[in-house]
Motif scaffolding. Sequence first.
Motif: not given
Length: 753
Positions: A509-512, A520-523, A534-535
Motif C-alpha cells: 500500500c502507498h499509504h495505509v 487486507f485493503h489499502c486506504s 494500492s496507490d
Amino acid sequence: MRWAGVLFVFAVVVCLVQESQAWGRRRRRRAPPPPVHCRWGGWGAWSSCSAPCGSSGVQSRYRSIAQHAANGGSGCSGPSSESQPCNRFCHNGGTPAGSRCSCHPGYSGTCCSTDVNECSSGNGGCDHTCVNTQGSYHCTCRTGYLLSGTHTCIDLDECSDNNGGCQHTCVNTPGGHRCTCRPGFALSGSTNCADINECSTNNGGCQHTCANTVGSFQCSCRVGYQLSGTTECVDINECSTNNGGCDHDCTNTDGSYYCSCTTGYQLSGSHNCHDIDECSSGNGGCQHTCTNTDGGHECSCNTGYQLSGSRNCIDINECSESNGGCDQICVNTVGSFHCACRPAYQLAGFGGTTCIPRENSGCVNGTWVSQSQCDCDPGYTGSSCNTAICSSGCVHGTCTAPEQCSCFTGYTRISCDTDVNECLTNNGGCQHDCVNTAGSYYCTCRDGYLLSQGHNCEDINECLVGNGGCQHNCLNTEGSYSCTCRTGYQQADRSCYDIDECSSNNGGCHHVCLNTEGSFHCSCRTGYQLAGTSDCTDINECSSDNGGCQHNCVNTEGSYRCTCRHGYQLSGTSNCVDVNECQSLPDCHYCTNTEGSFTCSCRRRHHLVNGNDCRDDDLYPYGGEGGKIHQGKHCVREELPIEGLRFFSRRHHYIYICDNGVVSFDWIPRPRFPTKMTEAHWARKAVIAPFLAQSHPYVIPHLPEQRKTKIYYQFHRVGDGGADSAEVLRRAGEHGKSTPRFYAPSKWTQINQ
C-alpha cells in the motif's frame, strides 16, 4: 648709436647721484635734527579667554612703544591694550549665564557639551529598553510590545489581527503569541495545523484496525470480533446466537466459528447437515447386509450367521442349542446345519428333523450274530455298527470312517486338532491385512479404509464427517485426507489463522494498509484517494464545492487552504469577513468602510495621496518616485553640503528626517505623532517642518510591506535646476522670517498643540 645713448643716460645718472650725496652731507652739518615721532610696536597675542563659554568671556592683548617721540616729535596715540568678547556661546542650545552655560535637559557640563546618559539612572524610566541619544533619550519595547506614551510598554495582542496568522487557535502571551491546534491536529510550522495520523503510532492503541479521520481516528475489529470500549477487541461467540446458524453443533473459535455434524451426518455448505448413506460406500463396513438409518446404519447377517461385533458375521452353530431341533443327530455346517439319524433310522422327508426306523434295517457295518446282536467290522461300533471309530478322536470335526475325521472349516490334521492359517494362502483373500483366529480368520483394513464384503478395503472419506476436523477446507486422499486454508490464512495443524499482509512491505500500500480477516485493503491518508488498489493520489478538494471556501480555494498536496479576496480576512478556516481598513488608516480624515474595500476623503485644504493619505495642500513639494525613500524606525541623519546651511543665526551641517514626518536641523526625540510634539521635543531646536508621512505612527515588524513607514524627501538648492526648488526656497525665505525658534508656517498644523 643706440647703445651710446643708453650708456650716456647711465653716466648722467651716476654723476647726478654722486653730486646729490655730497650736497646732503654739507646740509646736515649745517641744519638742526628733525623731530622723531612716537611709534607703537606690534600687538601681542591675545590672552586666554577668561571663560570657556557663557556670556562674560573676555580676552586681552597688549603692545609697547617701539619709538619714543624726540626732537619735538608727536607722542603715541591709542591704548596700549585692548579686549574683546570670547567664547560667548553655549553648545547644544544652552543659555549663556556668566562664565558658564545653563544647559537644556539632556546636556551637562560648563558649556553643555556633555550628553547626559538618562539611561544610566533607573533605565530612564523605560519599561524595556532605554536608548540614549545626543541630548535626550527614548524608550523602545521588545518585540511583541507597543510603546504606550513615552515609557510604558504594553503587550501587543497579535491574536487580534487575523488570528495571529494561526489556522486554529491563537494564544496571546506576554510579548508574543503562539498557535495551538484543536485535538487531533498538530502544528505544522508555527501557524498551520495538520491532521495527526494517530494510527501511525502504536496503531493508535487499537488492538486490530485503526482508521484515521480528520482530527481523530476510529478503531475497528476484524471479522469475528467486536469492540470492547474504544480500542480493545473481544471475540464474538457466534454460537451463542441461534447456534451460529448451525444445524447440529457450533464450535466457537477465536475470531470465528465452525459448524459440525453429529456422527452419521455430513456438512452441506457451512451450516446444514445431511444424513450420510454409510451403506453406499464399502457396504458401510458390513460383512453381509448394510441397512442405512437416519444418522447411522446397521449391519446384519445372512441366515445361519450372527454378528460378531458390529460388522462381522460368524457362523451360528445351530446344533448347540436343542440339538438344532434334530430328532437324533445334528450336523452343523458353515451358515447352516442338517439333521442325521442313527443306523437303522432315516430322516422322515428331505431336510427333515425326525428319524424313523428304516425298513429291513440291520448291521450297517457288521454281521448279525444273533437276532439282537450285530458283530461290527473293524473300525465301527454301535448297535447297528454305524459309528466309525477314530482312536485319536476328532477334536474339531466328525469321525466319518474308521480313523478318518471330517474336520470343521478352519481345522486340519488327522484329529482335526490343528488350526488352518488361512492367511498364509493368498493373504486369506484379504485386500489389506489378514488376521488368523482359532478355526477361522478375518480381514482388516489400514487406517483410512473401511472393510467391504469381508475382504475388500474401500477408502474412507474423512471429510464427510465433521469436515475432517478441518477449520476451512478438507481434501480427501486415498487412505487419508489433508486440511488446507483459504487464501489469506496460514495453517497450523487443522486450524487456520489470518495472515497479516500489512506486516510485510505495508502490504504494497502507498499509504495505509488495513488488515482484515483473510485479506487486507489499502486506504489513503486524509486528502488523498485510492487509485487502483494500492496507490494514492491527491484529492483536489477545491474541485468540489470550492472546498467549502467562501472565496478562494488553494489546493495543496494532501490538503487545501482557503484564502480571501483583497479587503477580506479569514474567520476560522473557510469563511471570509470584511476587513475594516478604516481602523488602520490614521491619515485618512473621513474613512468609510465598505464590503471588501473602503473610501477615503479629506478635510478642506487637504488632498488625497495614494488613496488613503490626506496631505496638507500647502506642504512643500517633496520627492515622489524620484526622491529618496526612508523606511524604518525613528530618524535618519543626512549630511548637508560642506559649507553647511545657516538657519536662524546658526550654521547646520546635518538635517534629520524622521519616519513620522518630522524634518529638523537638530535631533529631537521622535514623537509618536508629529501633531503632538511638545515643548520637550522642539524647544530651542531648529525644526523645519512636520508633516504626516505615508506611514503608521509606529512600525510593527510583521506588517506587510505596503503598511510600513515610507518617507519621500529631496533637497533643494539655489540653481539646482529643480522644477520646485525656486518655489520652495521662496517660501522658506518668507516664512523663515516670522518665527525665531522653529519653522512652522501658519497654514500648517501647529506642532505644539
